[in-house]
Write a protein that holds these residues in place. Structure first.
Motif, PDB file in Angstrom:
ATOM      1  N   LYS A  65       0.804  -1.218   0.000  1.00  0.00           N
ATOM      2  CA  LYS A  65       0.000   0.000   0.000  1.00  0.00           C
ATOM      3  C   LYS A  65       0.840   1.272   0.000  1.00  0.00           C
ATOM      4  CE  LYS A  65      -4.224  -1.942   1.970  1.00  0.00           C
ATOM      5  NZ  LYS A  65      -5.145  -1.963   3.138  1.00  0.00           N
ATOM      6  N   PRO A  66       1.891   1.376   0.827  1.00  0.00           N
ATOM      7  CA  PRO A  66       2.719   2.592   0.765  1.00  0.00           C
ATOM      8  C   PRO A  66       3.397   2.770  -0.584  1.00  0.00           C
ATOM      9  CG  PRO A  66       3.124   1.378   2.792  1.00  0.00           C
ATOM     10  CD  PRO A  66       2.311   0.484   1.924  1.00  0.00           C
ATOM     11  N   LEU A  67       3.818   1.668  -1.215  1.00  0.00           N
ATOM     12  CA  LEU A  67       4.447   1.749  -2.523  1.00  0.00           C
ATOM     13  C   LEU A  67       3.463   2.271  -3.561  1.00  0.00           C
ATOM     14  CD1 LEU A  67       6.602   1.261  -4.638  1.00  0.00           C
ATOM     15  CD2 LEU A  67       5.991  -1.176  -4.622  1.00  0.00           C
ATOM     16  N   ARG A  68       2.255   1.747  -3.564  1.00  0.00           N
ATOM     17  CA  ARG A  68       1.254   2.211  -4.525  1.00  0.00           C
ATOM     18  C   ARG A  68       0.932   3.690  -4.306  1.00  0.00           C
ATOM     19  NH1 ARG A  68      -3.548  -2.156  -4.724  1.00  0.00           N
ATOM     20  NH2 ARG A  68      -4.191  -0.769  -6.407  1.00  0.00           N
ATOM     21  N   ARG A  69       0.899   4.102  -3.059  1.00  0.00           N
ATOM     22  CA  ARG A  69       0.620   5.511  -2.764  1.00  0.00           C
ATOM     23  C   ARG A  69       1.760   6.410  -3.258  1.00  0.00           C
ATOM     24  NH1 ARG A  69      -0.145   4.882   2.160  1.00  0.00           N
ATOM     25  NH2 ARG A  69       1.900   5.507   2.952  1.00  0.00           N
ATOM     26  N   ARG A  70       2.989   5.978  -3.050  1.00  0.00           N
ATOM     27  CA  ARG A  70       4.139   6.773  -3.506  1.00  0.00           C
ATOM     28  C   ARG A  70       4.161   6.908  -5.029  1.00  0.00           C
ATOM     29  NH1 ARG A  70       7.753   7.830   0.525  1.00  0.00           N
ATOM     30  NH2 ARG A  70       7.603   6.533   2.422  1.00  0.00           N
ATOM     31  N   LEU A  71       3.859   5.826  -5.721  1.00  0.00           N
ATOM     32  CA  LEU A  71       3.833   5.879  -7.174  1.00  0.00           C
ATOM     33  C   LEU A  71       2.704   6.775  -7.673  1.00  0.00           C
ATOM     34  CD1 LEU A  71       4.521   2.115  -7.963  1.00  0.00           C
ATOM     35  CD2 LEU A  71       6.024   4.041  -8.519  1.00  0.00           C
ATOM     36  N   ARG A  72       1.552   6.691  -7.015  1.00  0.00           N
ATOM     37  CA  ARG A  72       0.426   7.560  -7.384  1.00  0.00           C
ATOM     38  C   ARG A  72       0.796   9.024  -7.210  1.00  0.00           C
ATOM     39  NH1 ARG A  72      -3.758   7.686  -2.931  1.00  0.00           N
ATOM     40  NH2 ARG A  72      -2.098   9.072  -2.191  1.00  0.00           N
ATOM     41  N   ASP A  73       1.406   9.355  -6.073  1.00  0.00           N
ATOM     42  CA  ASP A  73       1.774  10.741  -5.805  1.00  0.00           C
ATOM     43  C   ASP A  73       2.819  11.236  -6.804  1.00  0.00           C
ATOM     44  OD1 ASP A  73       0.035  10.649  -3.676  1.00  0.00           O
ATOM     45  OD2 ASP A  73       1.588  10.454  -2.141  1.00  0.00           O
ATOM     46  N   LEU A  74       3.732  10.348  -7.195  1.00  0.00           N
ATOM     47  CA  LEU A  74       4.744  10.728  -8.170  1.00  0.00           C
ATOM     48  C   LEU A  74       4.100  11.051  -9.520  1.00  0.00           C
ATOM     49  CD1 LEU A  74       7.646  11.047  -9.146  1.00  0.00           C
ATOM     50  CD2 LEU A  74       7.742   8.560  -9.469  1.00  0.00           C
ATOM     51  N   THR A  75       3.209  10.198  -9.976  1.00  0.00           N
ATOM     52  CA  THR A  75       2.525  10.442 -11.249  1.00  0.00           C
ATOM     53  C   THR A  75       1.768  11.760 -11.214  1.00  0.00           C
ATOM     54  OG1 THR A  75       2.254   8.046 -11.555  1.00  0.00           O
ATOM     55  CG2 THR A  75       0.912   9.477 -12.922  1.00  0.00           C
ATOM     56  N   ARG A  76       1.086  12.003 -10.121  1.00  0.00           N
ATOM     57  CA  ARG A  76       0.308  13.237 -10.004  1.00  0.00           C
ATOM     58  C   ARG A  76       1.207  14.470 -10.001  1.00  0.00           C
ATOM     59  NH1 ARG A  76      -4.260  11.563  -5.402  1.00  0.00           N
ATOM     60  NH2 ARG A  76      -5.470  10.175  -6.773  1.00  0.00           N
ATOM     61  N   ALA A  77       2.371  14.375  -9.393  1.00  0.00           N
ATOM     62  CA  ALA A  77       3.288  15.518  -9.366  1.00  0.00           C
ATOM     63  C   ALA A  77       3.885  15.792 -10.741  1.00  0.00           C
ATOM     64  CB  ALA A  77       4.406  15.257  -8.355  1.00  0.00           C
ATOM     65  N   LEU A  78       4.108  14.743 -11.521  1.00  0.00           N
ATOM     66  CA  LEU A  78       4.694  14.891 -12.850  1.00  0.00           C
ATOM     67  C   LEU A  78       3.681  15.412 -13.867  1.00  0.00           C
ATOM     68  CD1 LEU A  78       6.671  11.541 -12.832  1.00  0.00           C
ATOM     69  CD2 LEU A  78       7.739  13.792 -13.104  1.00  0.00           C
ATOM     70  N   GLY A  79       2.389  15.118 -13.662  1.00  0.00           N
ATOM     71  CA  GLY A  79       1.373  15.415 -14.650  1.00  0.00           C
ATOM     72  C   GLY A  79       1.268  16.879 -15.066  1.00  0.00           C
ATOM     73  N   PRO A  80       1.089  17.828 -14.138  1.00  0.00           N
ATOM     74  CA  PRO A  80       0.932  19.231 -14.544  1.00  0.00           C
ATOM     75  C   PRO A  80       2.149  19.786 -15.279  1.00  0.00           C
ATOM     76  CG  PRO A  80       0.202  18.902 -12.279  1.00  0.00           C
ATOM     77  CD  PRO A  80       0.889  17.639 -12.691  1.00  0.00           C
ATOM     78  N   VAL A  81       3.345  19.367 -14.871  1.00  0.00           N
ATOM     79  CA  VAL A  81       4.548  19.834 -15.554  1.00  0.00           C
ATOM     80  C   VAL A  81       4.587  19.289 -16.973  1.00  0.00           C
ATOM     81  CG1 VAL A  81       7.074  19.896 -15.502  1.00  0.00           C
ATOM     82  CG2 VAL A  81       5.786  19.962 -13.361  1.00  0.00           C
ATOM     83  N   ARG A  82       4.269  17.993 -17.115  1.00  0.00           N
ATOM     84  CA  ARG A  82       4.289  17.387 -18.446  1.00  0.00           C
ATOM     85  C   ARG A  82       3.277  18.049 -19.366  1.00  0.00           C
ATOM     86  NH1 ARG A  82       6.849  15.859 -22.672  1.00  0.00           N
ATOM     87  NH2 ARG A  82       5.655  14.438 -24.000  1.00  0.00           N
ATOM     88  N   GLU A  83       2.100  18.368 -18.869  1.00  0.00           N
ATOM     89  CA  GLU A  83       1.077  18.987 -19.708  1.00  0.00           C
ATOM     90  C   GLU A  83       1.541  20.331 -20.254  1.00  0.00           C
ATOM     91  OE1 GLU A  83      -3.079  20.251 -18.264  1.00  0.00           O
ATOM     92  OE2 GLU A  83      -3.386  18.287 -19.211  1.00  0.00           O
ATOM     93  N   LEU A  84       2.191  21.118 -19.415  1.00  0.00           N
ATOM     94  CA  LEU A  84       2.702  22.415 -19.856  1.00  0.00           C
ATOM     95  C   LEU A  84       3.904  22.253 -20.782  1.00  0.00           C
ATOM     96  CD1 LEU A  84       2.312  24.365 -16.501  1.00  0.00           C
ATOM     97  CD2 LEU A  84       1.056  24.792 -18.627  1.00  0.00           C
ATOM     98  N   ASP A  85       4.711  21.227 -20.541  1.00  0.00           N
ATOM     99  CA  ASP A  85       5.842  20.966 -21.438  1.00  0.00           C
ATOM    100  C   ASP A  85       5.353  20.628 -22.846  1.00  0.00           C
ATOM    101  OD1 ASP A  85       7.687  21.433 -19.472  1.00  0.00           O
ATOM    102  OD2 ASP A  85       8.051  19.317 -19.015  1.00  0.00           O
TER     103      ASP A  85
END
Length: 307
Positions: A65-85
């Motif tokens: 569960k902690p691993l899945r949460r960390r991966l989810r948070d990472l994807t979410r943090a990368l998303g807005p930057v990628r969209e603007l890129d």
């Protein structure tokens, strides 16, 4: 009756290791805000998010569960930057001609750079060394646990995941029909991507050969992804006059908006030509691939002849 040899599990561990290495290769450049690093780290995080709940079945779910949460948070943090890129790359790549076009391009890129600052700061926080170290440790532990286990519950989990992903894609395509609505089409794209990632696990684990369906899903995903990017770019263009006060950009912005609309229409027509094929892939997954995943011993993971 011959039994499957327990040497199967390390192949699953290597499947995890490849995805982990892909993330490791790009996550530090992503922390620096590198455009390609952000993109590749996001893709790697998504592939891991699809693999962890499937390949973690039969292991200690609480530990994952902690691993899945960390991966989810990472994807979410990368998303807005990628969209603007992506928006910045599209603006850079557009064929700008004339003084007004150059002024619009300059104002637009300035606005995108301003918008990017805050999500980049948030991304660097999410990719702090302590967070990355914890993620690395959790992935290493997950890989080791999978290597030490010959439990086949992952195949039941994979079959269920494939069925859910295929049915979701099929339903979204049918509901969307031939209408051009950006949000439902974006949801079709996400569904196609999730099915593709689940099928990648199926193919890499040696259960079924899937070269053509994977290529078709990737092509559809790319076309729908471009369609979504055009929709985002159009929204940013509408907001640009407010971000560039004092500059008369309306005439040139209207011309660019027309070009974006024309490209969107062409991509939508391309998607409509491919939609029936995507439905066939979903149906084949449900009718043929899911039963094989439930019942066949994978070639890559062991033999049934006792050798």
């Amino acid at each position: 009756m011959a039994s499957m040899r327990p040497s199967a599990a390390p192949s699953l561990a290597s499947l995890i290791a490849r995805r982990h290495q892909a993330l490791r290769d790009h996550v530090r450049s992503a922390r620096r805000g590198d455009v390609e690093g952000v993109h590749q780290a996001r893709v790697a995080s998504r592939r891991l998010r699809e693999a962890v709940p499937v390949l973690g079945r039969g292991l200690d779910d609480v530990r994952l569960k902690p691993l899945r949460r960390r991966l989810r948070d990472l994807t979410r943090a990368l998303g807005p930057v990628r969209e603007l890129d992506v928006a910045g790359e599209m603006v850079e790549g557009y064929a700008w001609q004339g003084r007004d076009a150059v002024r619009l391009r300059r104002a637009w890129l300035r606005d995108l750079a301003h918008r990017r600052r805050e999500p980049v700061v948030e991304l660097r926080t999410a990719l702090a060394r302590t967070h990355l170290a914890a993620l690395e440790s959790a992935l290493d532990a997950f890989e080791a646990a999978r290597a030490a286990s010959a439990d086949l519950a992952w195949r039941t989990a994979l079959a269920r995941r494939l069925a859910d992903r295929a049915q979701d894609l099929r339903d979204r395509i049918v509901r969307t029909g031939d209408r051009y609505h950006p949000e439902p089409l974006h949801e079709v794209r996400i569904a196609a991507k999730k099915l593709r990632y689940a099928l990648e696990i199926t193919a890499e684990s040696g259960l079924v050969g899937l070269v053509r369906p994977l290529a078709s899903l990737k092509a559809a995903q790319e076309a729908l992804g471009r369609l979504h990017d055009l929709d985002v770019l159009t929204t940013l263009l509408r907001e640009l006059p407010e971000a560039a006060p004092g500059e008369d950009l309306q005439h040139e912005a209207a011309r660019v908006a027309g070009a974006l609309e024309a490209e969107s229409a062409a991509l939508h027509a391309r998607y409509l030509r491919a939609a029936a094929g995507l439905v066939r892939i979903a149906d084949d997954t449900l009718d043929r691939i899911v039963p094989r995943v439930r019942g066949q011993v994978p070639r890559a993971l062991g033999r049934t002849d006792g050798r």
